[in-house]
Design an enzyme around this catalytic site. Structure first.
Site, mmCIF file in Angstrom:
data_model
loop_
_atom_site.group_PDB
_atom_site.id
_atom_site.type_symbol
_atom_site.label_atom_id
_atom_site.label_comp_id
_atom_site.label_asym_id
_atom_site.label_seq_id
_atom_site.Cartn_x
_atom_site.Cartn_y
_atom_site.Cartn_z
ATOM 1 N N ASP A 1 39.145 41.717 47.334
ATOM 2 C CA ASP A 1 39.306 43.002 48.022
ATOM 3 C C ASP A 1 38.827 42.891 49.468
ATOM 4 O O ASP A 1 39.471 43.388 50.388
ATOM 5 C CB ASP A 1 38.515 44.092 47.283
ATOM 6 N N HIS B 1 35.499 47.253 41.273
ATOM 7 C CA HIS B 1 36.770 46.563 41.524
ATOM 8 C C HIS B 1 37.870 47.299 40.755
ATOM 9 O O HIS B 1 38.306 46.886 39.686
ATOM 10 C CB HIS B 1 36.693 45.107 41.091
#
Lengths: 415, 415
Positions: free
Chosen positions: A225, A253
């Protein structure tokens, strides 16, 4: 997990079996059988592979003289696509360093045993000087033996019609077993990085089932990410991605993750002073990062294994190489004692720094404005709910699962 | 190959189109569209990607100060499995060096255009500092533009019931087109490495169609065979693979290849003095190497993309890093003027050495005994026949194809 066939045949307990095998530290390699007595060959067959000890004595000493002690790295989901990239990166020395010999201990399922052998054969054929051992197996107690690192990539994919709550449950059970195996078998200072989703809560489950390993040692991968967020800031600003720093991912996440543009820097300046478009930051930036995997799968027809593997390599390197002054990296870690008021007992992604010794500290100088705080709170609430859904797997009095029927926040392209 | 859609719409000749695009040297990147006039956006759509120039001026100079001039590397078959490993190895700096910035120019087919974008997106998300440009396209004349290296991985797989002779024909046509494109577009000293099979004869076809590029610059990949041979000698001798040197592969990358145990060394000693088993060398060693890909595909369920990519990286590194004293590496190169009496005009694998300048010489001190000579001759005969089968593609008066109906010598797992 069941004992493997050799141990079952021999009528050995797991503990006894392990102590036997620890007296014979041989390299398990997926190779053609050397000539061996039939019984011995039979025992070897139980593993689906054959064993061979290498004589490394006649190597050129100039190759190995300056090398460190071999690092033992266990990898789960080792026959999968992410591992198929990652293992070669690990073996090349790119991740742990060119003076760091490595032993790879690969965990697969019964179903993937033959594929694991294939992976081991390809690693052999690659002749990486630093790769000193490859062992493969299906018993986590055995494969995690003395591991200095456990890279937990394997997880059950989500079947048709399965909710995130079901996924939490099914994978939670795997991580409970694997956490216990880490607790019993791995090095007492083993670093654990969970990639298999839902990775934060999987890491939490593994951690709670491995009380002998420091809680600080458990990580959930949010580096992909972070990398994707850096890339998006580079694209939007027209600056090269090397100029983006302090790119924190906060929280889970999942699509509730919080890529932090408030503290990010581009060419040393605050990102909002370079990209003067708050609407873009608030409305487009986060979905661009969180939905990147989905965009990729549409183009590419398969999930982004290569860039995920790169981000795992980055996440490891972040812990074994000192962080550049003023910079940070993102990783999901235990929230105990964090300086941002996030509820304790969650695996939560924070901006961190490391001296390169495998340890880290949470950076304490990030500005959390009102907008960030609300987003962080939402991700925190989600993680708390995930925790309650798996309470029975972490020895907590449960808790009904409030996520049943909730919106799916799985990052697309990853289930 | 057809002009791309943009050029067709504009009614431009290929040459004119190229000169237009050479005036606007922009980085083609598979990213979300920046705001742009509609017509401009339409033109960009013709590529299926969008364009963006990066400002790299505000990078930390300490990062780039010692860097060399950017190397341009064209890769065909760029959305395939081998490339999916190789591109990340190239971008990481592992192959060309940590001070060597790189531009990747990716060639795919019309069918794989979207997948190519996916690859480019994953490369972006990996944030490799040395990776300065990624461009993608379906026109080899464009993609090979100014390429310093062309890594030709793409080839048609063999359909059901297709003979090696058919494969030669079909792939030969691709390599004729791509050879002409190299001749017109690539750097005058472009190094060409052919991976797509049948790679020796494909390399020959590309070479004969690119008279402006030195014949010496064309290579066919036999490094995977060399690596597999080293691994087998290590396994058989119980020595670690780092102790195996001077491992030559002679001839064709097919099952007629000749892994040379006569000249190989293990721990500095002649291999036959370490493994005292001539029967094994003569009867088992060669098939073990040549059939390794098949053994792998049986275990693994797919072909050995990762170790192939590693061997491509090794093959490139062999030309850009000086060969260790007394050692050699194997590569298929033009046989003109070779010291072993192999017929001229073939792409033939020889033991070679390099000063690390991208060039090489064929080692002249290998002992070719009677056994080796007979095997080498057989592989040479096969390559001559392959050449005759493609005579019409290399401007030779043809030649009937004596390989029609012949035994299939394709290395298993590679069709």
């Amino acid at each position: 997990m069941a004992l493997n066939m050799k141990q079952q045949q021999a009528g050995l307990s797991r503990k006894a079996a392990r102590s036997v095998s620890s007296r014979a530290p041989v390299v398990v390699r997926a190779v053609a059988a050397p000539v061996a007595p039939a019984a011995e060959a039979e025992a070897k067959k139980a593993y689906g592979v054959f064993r061979l000890s290498y004589d490394t004595q006649n190597e050129d000493a100039s190759l190995t003289r300056s090398w460190k002690k071999t690092v033992k790295v266990a990898v789960t989901g080792a026959s999968g696509n992410i591992a198929n990239h990652l293992l070669f990166m690990l073996a090349s020395g790119e991740v742990y360093g060119k003076d760091q010999p490595i032993a790879l201990q690969l965990l697969g399922s019964e179903r993937s045993k033959e594929a694991l052998e294939g992976v081991a054969m390809e690693l052999e054929d690659s002749l990486y000087p630093l790769l000193r051992e490859v062992s493969i197996g299906t018993d986590p107690y055995e494969v995690f033996g003395d591991a200095d690192w456990a890279l937990m990539i394997g997880a059950k994919p989500r079947g048709p019609g399965m909710e995130r709550a079901d996924l939490l449950q099914q994978n939670g059970e795997i991580f409970q077993v694997q956490g216990r195996a880490l607790n019993e078998s791995a090095s007492r200072n083993c670093k654990v990085l969970v990639v298999g989703n839902p990775c934060n809560t999987n890491a939490l489950i593994a951690m709670e089932n491995a009380p002998n390993i420091p809680r600080k040692n458990f990580h959930a991968l949010t580096r992909l990410d972070e990398n994707r967020a850096k890339c998006q800031l580079a694209l939007k600003s027209g600056k090269f991605y090397t100029s983006v720093s302090r790119m924190a991912i906060w929280g889970n996440h999942s699509t509730t993750q919080v890529p932090d543009f408030v503290n990010a820097r581009i060419g040393g300046l605050p990102a909002p002073d370079v990209i003067r478009d708050m609407k873009w930051f608030r409305e487009e930036f986060t979905p661009k990062v969180a939905l990147r995997g989905g965009a990729l799968i549409k183009k590419w027809g398969r999930s982004s294994a290569a860039s995920t593997a790169v981000s795992v390599a980055d996440a490891i390197r972040a812990l074994v190489v000192p962080t550049a002054p003023g910079d940070c990296f993102s990783t999901g870690v235990i929230s105990d004692g964090n300086p941002y008021g996030v509820r304790e007992g969650l695996i939560f992604s924070f901006p961190c720094r490391s001296k390169g010794d495998g340890d880290y500290e949470i950076c304490d100088n990030f500005i959390v404005d009102e907008w960030l705080r609300a987003k962080i709170r939402a991700s925190e609430d989600e993680l708390q709910k995930e925790k309650e859904c798996v309470s029975h797997l972490i020895g907590m009095m449960g808790g009904s699962c409030a996520l049943r029927g909730a919106e799916d926040t799985t990052v697309p392209g990853e289930n």
